[in-house]
Design a protein around this motif. Sequence first.
Motif, PDB file in Angstrom:
ATOM      1  N   GLN A 154      53.186  62.721  38.756  1.00 16.95           N
ATOM      2  CA  GLN A 154      54.193  62.382  39.764  1.00 16.95           C
ATOM      3  C   GLN A 154      55.601  62.727  39.263  1.00 16.95           C
ATOM      4  OE1 GLN A 154      53.974  60.204  42.899  1.00 16.95           O
ATOM      5  NE2 GLN A 154      51.995  61.219  42.920  1.00 16.95           N
ATOM      6  N   ILE A 155      55.854  62.457  37.996  1.00 13.49           N
ATOM      7  CA  ILE A 155      57.179  62.738  37.431  1.00 13.49           C
ATOM      8  C   ILE A 155      57.463  64.233  37.441  1.00 13.49           C
ATOM      9  CG2 ILE A 155      58.514  62.690  35.273  1.00 13.49           C
ATOM     10  CD1 ILE A 155      57.162  59.931  34.732  1.00 13.49           C
ATOM     11  N   VAL A 156      56.472  65.037  37.042  1.00  6.08           N
ATOM     12  CA  VAL A 156      56.673  66.486  37.022  1.00  6.08           C
ATOM     13  C   VAL A 156      56.875  67.029  38.430  1.00  6.08           C
ATOM     14  CG1 VAL A 156      55.521  68.683  36.554  1.00  6.08           C
ATOM     15  CG2 VAL A 156      55.467  66.861  34.848  1.00  6.08           C
ATOM     16  N   GLN A 157      56.077  66.541  39.405  1.00  6.50           N
ATOM     17  CA  GLN A 157      56.172  67.064  40.760  1.00  6.50           C
ATOM     18  C   GLN A 157      57.374  66.502  41.516  1.00  6.50           C
ATOM     19  OE1 GLN A 157      54.397  69.425  42.215  1.00  6.50           O
ATOM     20  NE2 GLN A 157      55.509  69.243  44.144  1.00  6.50           N
ATOM     21  N   MET A 158      57.492  65.177  41.579  1.00  7.08           N
ATOM     22  CA  MET A 158      58.566  64.568  42.349  1.00  7.08           C
ATOM     23  C   MET A 158      59.919  64.681  41.643  1.00  7.08           C
ATOM     24  SD  MET A 158      56.854  63.792  44.965  1.00  7.08           S
ATOM     25  CE  MET A 158      57.967  62.777  45.940  1.00  7.08           C
ATOM     26  N   GLY A 159      59.874  64.848  40.324  1.00  6.51           N
ATOM     27  CA  GLY A 159      61.105  65.111  39.591  1.00  6.51           C
ATOM     28  C   GLY A 159      61.490  66.578  39.608  1.00  6.51           C
ATOM     29  N   ASP A 160      60.638  67.421  40.206  1.00  6.08           N
ATOM     30  CA  ASP A 160      60.900  68.855  40.363  1.00  6.08           C
ATOM     31  C   ASP A 160      61.237  69.500  39.016  1.00  6.08           C
ATOM     32  OD1 ASP A 160      61.131  71.183  41.988  1.00  6.08           O
ATOM     33  OD2 ASP A 160      63.320  71.040  41.876  1.00  6.08           O
ATOM     34  N   ILE A 161      60.360  69.261  38.014  1.00  5.09           N
ATOM     35  CA  ILE A 161      60.558  69.860  36.691  1.00  5.09           C
ATOM     36  C   ILE A 161      60.080  71.301  36.765  1.00  5.09           C
ATOM     37  CG2 ILE A 161      60.156  69.604  34.228  1.00  5.09           C
ATOM     38  CD1 ILE A 161      61.443  67.145  35.505  1.00  5.09           C
ATOM     39  N   PHE A 162      60.986  72.251  36.664  1.00  6.30           N
ATOM     40  CA  PHE A 162      60.668  73.657  36.916  1.00  6.30           C
ATOM     41  C   PHE A 162      60.786  74.497  35.646  1.00  6.30           C
ATOM     42  CE2 PHE A 162      65.136  72.897  37.848  1.00  6.30           C
ATOM     43  CZ  PHE A 162      65.789  73.917  37.159  1.00  6.30           C
ATOM     44  N   PRO A 163      60.133  75.672  35.604  1.00  9.16           N
ATOM     45  CA  PRO A 163      60.242  76.541  34.422  1.00  9.16           C
ATOM     46  C   PRO A 163      61.700  76.914  34.153  1.00  9.16           C
ATOM     47  CG  PRO A 163      58.439  77.266  35.829  1.00  9.16           C
ATOM     48  CD  PRO A 163      59.175  76.210  36.599  1.00  9.16           C
ATOM     49  N   GLY A 164      62.131  76.748  32.912  1.00  4.36           N
ATOM     50  CA  GLY A 164      63.501  77.058  32.543  1.00  4.36           C
ATOM     51  C   GLY A 164      64.466  75.893  32.689  1.00  4.36           C
ATOM     52  N   ALA A 165      63.993  74.752  33.170  1.00  7.15           N
ATOM     53  CA  ALA A 165      64.876  73.599  33.385  1.00  7.15           C
ATOM     54  C   ALA A 165      65.345  73.004  32.060  1.00  7.15           C
ATOM     55  CB  ALA A 165      64.160  72.531  34.201  1.00  7.15           C
ATOM     56  N   ILE A 166      66.531  72.411  32.089  1.00  9.59           N
ATOM     57  CA  ILE A 166      67.054  71.632  30.977  1.00  9.59           C
ATOM     58  C   ILE A 166      66.814  70.167  31.318  1.00  9.59           C
ATOM     59  CG2 ILE A 166      69.044  71.124  29.531  1.00  9.59           C
ATOM     60  CD1 ILE A 166      68.119  74.063  29.485  1.00  9.59           C
ATOM     61  N   VAL A 167      65.959  69.517  30.541  1.00  9.79           N
ATOM     62  CA  VAL A 167      65.511  68.155  30.845  1.00  9.79           C
ATOM     63  C   VAL A 167      65.876  67.230  29.687  1.00  9.79           C
ATOM     64  CG1 VAL A 167      63.509  66.682  31.348  1.00  9.79           C
ATOM     65  CG2 VAL A 167      63.599  69.025  32.241  1.00  9.79           C
TER      66      VAL A 167
END
Length: 325
Positions: free
Chosen positions: A96-109
Amino acid sequence: MTAIDPNLRRGPFRVSDRVQLTDPKGRMHTITLEAGKEFHTHRGFIRHDDLLGAPDGSTITNTVGVEYLAIRPLLADYVMSMPRGAAVVYPKDAGQIVQMGDIFPGAIVVEAGVGSGALSMSLLRAVGEAGRVHSFERREDFAGIARANARAFFGADHPSWTVTVGDLVEALPGAVEAGTVDRVVLDMLAPWECLEVVADALIPGGLVIAYVATATQLSRVAEALRDHGGFTEPHAWESMVRDWHLEGLAVRPAHRMHGHTGFLITSRRLAPGVTPPLRKRRPGRGYADVGTEEEWSAEDLGERLPSDKRVRRTARSIGEPPRLP
């Protein structure tokens, strides 16, 4: 740092591979293959050498005729069986965190609260080697266990991961430039205490997602986001997973289910100088009305913290010497 080799997750079994063995009753055992070693149960044993070179998804029979399915564990399997210092974020919540948090390739998290590294591995997979995950953990022994768990899964130290031992509020401004972070994930006791530094770090439109265990924490985070004035109206939810029993015509829900593990709440960062639209519904009483400014502890929220003895034992089992303050 060494790049992550995707071939470590495919092909014949090799020395140091983790293999999940499932017996006829569905019981699972995870082993790490080593030449010359044996896996023993009360009903016979399996020689590691008999698995080396076998294809993923093979079956193997032990010394008394019990057949096992041998397959590489998925990340969800791995995090549920890996050595733990702190409690892990369950796969259903990490997804849920990856999807709803919109963690995308290249993101700075930015991640606050590493625990045993379960969520960190999902974040690293999502951002890829072009992204960056900056993780912050107050306890050095937990950080060491998380690093070792991630190293065992990826086969090397992930080149996109930085783990900082320290408090997020104090360490974040020196670790990232203001206005450069795409996503912030907060898995901590009091996320509302760090919203100022989170707001400074996020890009306009960036997202913060907090994972909290109790409704009291959830309400406090929502009130703090609204009071800050630089975030959109928060959205909160929880997820529950119910397995199904599939046996001939006996198709029914399983007797046990993965119920409440935590709440998730998200909000977006507004552009500098922008105020959120006026809420048209009447707000309820907030924490400012009832005067709750005391510091919270894990025990206050019903969490069972691992003992120092258990953490040291876990660290020794994975070859990571514990470092206590």
